[in-house]
Design a protein around this motif. Structure first.
Motif, PDB file in Angstrom:
ATOM      1  N   THR A   1      -3.530   5.170  -4.037  1.00 51.56           N
ATOM      2  CA  THR A   1      -4.208   5.735  -3.230  1.00 51.56           C
ATOM      3  C   THR A   1      -3.576   7.782  -3.880  1.00 51.56           C
ATOM      4  O   THR A   1      -2.336   7.714  -3.309  1.00 51.56           O
ATOM      5  CB  THR A   1      -4.010   5.899  -1.894  1.00 51.56           C
TER       6      THR A   1
ATOM      7  N   ASN B   1      -7.992  10.781  -1.503  1.00 51.35           N
ATOM      8  CA  ASN B   1      -8.156   9.903  -0.881  1.00 51.35           C
ATOM      9  C   ASN B   1      -8.909   8.354  -2.051  1.00 51.35           C
ATOM     10  O   ASN B   1      -9.615   7.674  -1.038  1.00 51.35           O
ATOM     11  CB  ASN B   1      -8.656   9.955   0.395  1.00 51.35           C
ATOM     12  N   GLN B   2      -8.690   8.512  -2.840  1.00 46.71           N
ATOM     13  CA  GLN B   2      -9.294   7.539  -3.729  1.00 46.71           C
ATOM     14  C   GLN B   2      -8.516   6.472  -4.575  1.00 46.71           C
ATOM     15  O   GLN B   2      -7.112   6.884  -3.983  1.00 46.71           O
ATOM     16  CB  GLN B   2      -9.629   8.036  -5.857  1.00 46.71           C
ATOM     17  N   HIS B   3      -8.854   5.235  -3.960  1.00 44.71           N
ATOM     18  CA  HIS B   3      -8.106   3.811  -4.063  1.00 44.71           C
ATOM     19  C   HIS B   3      -8.459   3.581  -5.628  1.00 44.71           C
ATOM     20  O   HIS B   3      -8.999   3.401  -5.918  1.00 44.71           O
ATOM     21  CB  HIS B   3      -8.420   3.083  -3.368  1.00 44.71           C
ATOM     22  N   ASN B   4      -6.701   2.837  -5.929  1.00 43.27           N
ATOM     23  CA  ASN B   4      -6.836   1.869  -6.970  1.00 43.27           C
ATOM     24  C   ASN B   4      -6.210   0.565  -7.032  1.00 43.27           C
ATOM     25  O   ASN B   4      -5.400   0.530  -6.334  1.00 43.27           O
ATOM     26  CB  ASN B   4      -6.183   2.082  -8.353  1.00 43.27           C
ATOM     27  N   SER B   5      -6.958  -0.237  -6.232  1.00 46.64           N
ATOM     28  CA  SER B   5      -6.518  -1.350  -6.216  1.00 46.64           C
ATOM     29  C   SER B   5      -6.356  -2.434  -7.622  1.00 46.64           C
ATOM     30  O   SER B   5      -6.474  -2.156  -9.075  1.00 46.64           O
ATOM     31  CB  SER B   5      -7.828  -3.015  -5.453  1.00 46.64           C
TER      32      SER B   5
ATOM     33  N   GLU C   1       1.083  -0.923  -0.038  1.00 45.70           N
ATOM     34  CA  GLU C   1      -0.124   0.046  -0.042  1.00 45.70           C
ATOM     35  C   GLU C   1       1.607   1.097   0.014  1.00 45.70           C
ATOM     36  O   GLU C   1       1.299   1.154   1.358  1.00 45.70           O
ATOM     37  CB  GLU C   1      -1.474   0.291   1.394  1.00 45.70           C
TER      38      GLU C   1
ATOM     39  N   LEU D   1      -3.690  11.314  -2.746  1.00 47.29           N
ATOM     40  CA  LEU D   1      -4.094  12.002  -1.866  1.00 47.29           C
ATOM     41  C   LEU D   1      -4.168  13.341  -2.054  1.00 47.29           C
ATOM     42  O   LEU D   1      -3.665  13.778  -3.294  1.00 47.29           O
ATOM     43  CB  LEU D   1      -2.598  12.226  -0.644  1.00 47.29           C
TER      44      LEU D   1
ATOM     45  N   LYS E   1      -1.954  13.844  -5.729  1.00 46.70           N
ATOM     46  CA  LYS E   1      -2.251  13.738  -7.123  1.00 46.70           C
ATOM     47  C   LYS E   1      -1.538  13.840  -8.557  1.00 46.70           C
ATOM     48  O   LYS E   1      -1.176  15.223  -7.951  1.00 46.70           O
ATOM     49  CB  LYS E   1      -3.507  13.353  -7.221  1.00 46.70           C
TER      50      LYS E   1
ATOM     51  N   ILE F   1      -2.238  -1.216  -3.391  1.00 53.91           N
ATOM     52  CA  ILE F   1      -3.531  -0.600  -3.453  1.00 53.91           C
ATOM     53  C   ILE F   1      -2.298   0.857  -4.038  1.00 53.91           C
ATOM     54  O   ILE F   1      -1.527   1.470  -2.904  1.00 53.91           O
ATOM     55  CB  ILE F   1      -3.936  -0.275  -2.582  1.00 53.91           C
TER      56      ILE F   1
ATOM     57  N   SER G   1       1.234   6.001  -1.379  1.00 54.53           N
ATOM     58  CA  SER G   1       0.164   6.464  -1.344  1.00 54.53           C
ATOM     59  C   SER G   1       1.413   8.021  -1.997  1.00 54.53           C
ATOM     60  O   SER G   1       2.381   7.596  -2.087  1.00 54.53           O
ATOM     61  CB  SER G   1      -1.150   7.018  -0.445  1.00 54.53           C
TER      62      SER G   1
END
Length: 838
Positions: free
Chosen positions: A429, A403-407, A336, A431, A341, A427, A338
């Motif tokens: 993310t 805070n969008q998550h991309n799996s 995980e 921020l 953008k 994952i 982050s």
């Protein structure tokens, strides 16, 4: 002379042929072909060798508590029993048999085959007298073997033969029956006959049975289990193979003593690895977990099982498992990550070749969102047990949500064997530049008395990617007697509509604890609402707020406690009734007034699963100052209530003082459960006809669960002579030989098709009349709602034309045979005459 012999021989042949044909044709002959006696009657002259095939010697040991089983006694001290005039000593098999058990005579008494009893008998019978000991062996209450032994003088004997009754050479004990052995003595005064047994030292004290269905009924399934169909020699996480199996046994799972495993071709496999045995009713389940070492050579290996029962009988089985040449393993070092953008995150991936030869491994990324991904060092070539590094870069678009998550699913596959692959999840993310959390850590609603203070604790955390200044403002309606204080941040003049304003500046991940205090001093209102709002100065649209309510307790209050048992279970009144009704559940609570005189009303809140239940309660009671009273409530489950599992239904009882609100009320909870009862309905077709041999008769069976909880219903077939199969059943049904089990929810039903096939040698009028027993999981043979019996009758009814053709065909065969015999007779007679002429 030759002619006379020839005539005699032909006469015998003709008589035999006529006898054979006449036995196969009924008296009516042309009208109907009557059935003959069933073929395949056991030949009385069957040899001992053929009868003993697949049989084993089993010892049923005597225990001091007058039971028998295949285990030697746990307390091996010798037990003594003296026989007097007409005493009775009996040993019973425990537990009873799980399957039909066929046993044959081990030895003979004269010409009669017998069972063998190994038991020490010491006797002293002097003065020309004699003493008798009669031994009887029973199948439940049915006598199957008996013998009387006479003792004179003084000596010891330890082998006794008990012949079968009548002319029997073998006996089959029925499933569920108890094998019993009884000793009865007839000993004159002054004489002594004493039996003793010590099955651990002598060993003496057991009944010796040569029987079948002991251990070798089903040595299976015997299989290995793992994460895939085969195993990789260098797997880092799980290198455990579970070998497991089960053995059915007429004497129960406790009869199996030891299970050993070995693999002759693997030196790494321990010699005689002992499996763990778990006895489950009639089955001995066993398993052995083997952690195989790194670097096994890719190949197929055979593991052998040696199973030993308590009578030292040995059985064998084997299975194979495969060590693969190829295998893949990946580990995402930090799964995980982050970033802001418009920036990227890089995932490090460790790739291991877990196979036994060189391989090239290819990685593929499958993101849930269409963000750009890029691998480096992909594909990667690795030797056996070698690890290499691959990186995956994920670009976060500037248009991503805060805070969008991309799996992202990362799958690595072997180039040589595509089935060898492993996946992991990463994952990424996005921020936000501005972000924060604002939490209320205490109850949002509190009650205080006059001159007291309610305290509310908050926490503010800057989760954004930059240093942020936050405005903290409290808003409320100004009323006399209430005082509001705010702690946290720097005070500043309030804005429009605000009463209090503070300011704080927090770096990324910085936090601030905020305390809001509300005090009462003879206030003019009974409650005060305060709203606390937090606004980030860089993005005011992301403001968050929380509201607190502080209520003043007036005229004291009330307390309520449960006075009865708070966990009750309702039973159905009559399980056999068409519509069930339930017994009411009674609860008692004690209500105490802690202030001045008050009238208290009551309310009961039922959960959704019990919303239709009947509730009876008082509407209200009046309590004097400092008075208390017991109040009774009852709830009754409705007719379609289902059985509850676990804690049941939580029922909330609430008491509210007159003129007060929900804040003034008090509540308590009790538990209510519904006991399960079992009931089912069954519709069974009972009669069918078939037109001849190898014809199918299908019986439809419909069972409906009318109980109030899930129930497993067993459909059991007994005494069938024709072949059968469960030709149609729900996918969830479990087929166990002559038993089919189906689990149904309340009011659910299942339809089963049971098909019988008439034998190839069937005759007109033949019947098959098996017994069908249907029983609930909690069946009671005295209750029709849980136990039902049906007789299925299938009759062979050939048409008159078919019967006529069958009979005529046999008649023509007879005529042809007779003509052939006459022709041969004439021919031989002519030849003999010519020879005499010569």
């Amino acid at each position: 002379m030759h002619l006379n012999i020839t005539k005699q021989l032909f006469a015998i042949v003709i008589i035999l042929i006529l006898t054979m044909q006449l036995q196969s044709i009924s008296v009516s002959g042309l009208a109907d072909a009557a059935p003959t006696q069933r073929e395949g009657v056991e030949d009385a002259q069957t040899t001992q060798q053929s009868r003993e095939s697949n049989l084993n010697d089993v010892k049923l040991y005597f225990h001091r508590n007058n039971i028998m089983n295949t285990n030697r006694p746990s307390n091996p001290a010798t037990a003594y029993h003296g026989l007097g005039v007409d005493p009775s000593l009996e040993f019973n098999l425990n537990p009873s048999l799980y399957y039909d058990l066929r046993t044959i005579g081990k030895s003979k008494v004269g010409t009669q085959e017998a069972l063998w009893l190994d038991l020490t008998v010491d006797y002293t019978v002097l003065g020309g007298n004699s003493a008798d000991m009669t031994v009887r062996i029973f199948d439940d209450t049915n006598l199957i073997a008996e013998n009387t032994f006479t003792f004179e003088g003084s000596s010891t004997e330890d082998t006794f033969l008990i012949p079968f009754t009548g002319t029997k050479t073998e006996h089959t004990f029925s499933a569920g029956s108890v094998i019993k052995i009884n000793f009865t003595g007839d000993v004159p005064a002054g004489a002594s006959v004493r039996i003793s047994y010590d099955s651990s030292n002598s060993p003496h004290g057991f009944l010796y049975l040569t029987c079948d269905q002991v251990g070798d009924m089903s040595l299976g399934p015997f299989h290995h289990d793992g994460t895939t169909g085969d195993f990789e020699p260098n797997t880092p996480d799980n290198r455990v193979i579970k070998f497991e199996g089960e053995i059915e046994d007429a004497f129960g799972g406790y009869d199996i003593s030891q299970v050993y495993l070995n693999c002759p071709t693997l030196t790494e496999f321990p010699d005689d690895a002992e499996a763990t045995i778990q006895a489950v009713d009639s089955t001995a389940e066993y398993y052995y977990n083997w952690s195989y070492p790194y670097g096994l050579a890719p190949a197929q290996y055979t593991v052998e099982a040696t199973i030993v029962d308590n009578s030292d009988n040995i059985y064998y089985d084997s299975t194979t498992f495969t060590i693969s040449s190829y295998g893949v393993h990946i580990r995402i070092v930090e799964p995980e990550k982050s970033a802001e953008k418009g920036k990227s995150v890089v995932f490090d991936i460790e790739v291991t070749n877990t196979g036994g030869v060189y391989d090239t491994i290819t990685l593929v990324a499958s993101p849930a969102l269409s963000w750009q991904t890029q691998f480096e060092n992909n594909p990667i070539g690795l030797n056996a047990n070698q690890t290499g590094d691959v990186t995956l870069t994920v670009s976060i678009p500037g248009t991503a949500e805060d805070n969008q998550h991309n799996s992202i699913t990362i799958t690595a596959s072997s180039t040589n064997d595509g089935s060898k692959q492993m996946s992991g999840e990463a994952i990424a993310t996005a921020l936000a530049a501005t972000g924060f959390t604002f939490e209320l850590l205490s109850d949002a609603q509190q009650e205080i008395e006059d001159s007291e203070t309610a305290t509310y604790n908050f926490r503010l955390v800057n989760t954004g990617q930059q240093t942020e200044t936050f405005i903290i403002a409290a808003s409320y309606t100004t009323t006399s007697g209430w005082q509001v204080l705010l702690q946290g941040g720097t005070p500043m003049p309030p804005g429009s509509g605000e009463k209090i304003r503070h300011q704080t500046t927090l770096q990324t991940n910085g936090q601030l604890n905020i305390v809001l205090s509300v005090s009462a001093n003879s206030p003019s209102t009974n409650s005060l609402d305060v709203t606390l709002k937090v606004t980030p100065t860089n993005d005011t649209g992301k403001a968050q707020q929380k509201t607190t309510t502080t209520k003043l307790l007036v005229q004291g209050g009330i307390l309520m406690t449960v006075a009865s048992v708070d966990d009750q279970t309702s039973q159905v009144v009559d399980p056999a009734a068409s519509t069930p009704s339930y017994k009411p559940l009674m609860y008692t609570v004690n209500v105490e007034n802690t202030g001045m005189e008050v009238t208290v009303s009551f309310d009961i809140t039922m959960p959704s699963g019990a919303s239709k239940w009947t509730v009876e309660k008082p509407s209200s009671i009046t309590l004097d100052q400092d008075d208390d009273q017991d109040v009774s409530f009852s709830v009754t489950p409705n007719s379609d209530a289902q059985a509850t599992e676990g804690d049941g239904h939580t029922i909330t009882l609430r008491a509210t003082p007159e003129g007060g609100s929900s804040v003034d009320s008090v509540k308590t909870t009790v538990l209510a459960k519904v006991a399960q009862f079992y009931k089912f309905e069954a519709e069974v077709e009972s009669e069918k006809t078939v037109s001849g041999s190898n014809q199918d008769a299908e019986y439809q069976i419909t069972v409906t669960n009318r109980g109030n909880g899930a129930d497993t219903i067993s459909i059991i077939l007994y005494d069938n002579e024709w072949d059968y199969e469960w030709s149609s059943a729900p996918p969830s049904a479990e087929k166990l030989g002559n038993i089919l089990k189906v689990t149904l929810d309340p009011n659910a039903f299942a339809t089963i098709i049971l098909t019988f096939t008439s034998p190839s040698d069937t005759r007109n009028g033949d019947k098959d009349e098996p017994l069908l027993v249907i029983q609930s999981e909690k069946f009671d043979t005295t209750q029709e709602r849980t136990y039902k019996k049906f007789t299925l009758t299938t009759t062979v009814e050939k048409s008159s034309g078919e019967a006529f053709r069958d009979a005529m065909g046999k008649l023509w065969i007879l005529i042809v045979l007779v003509i052939a015999v006459i022709i041969i007779s004439v021919f031989i007679k002519v030849k003999l005459k010519e020879k005499g002429t010569d």
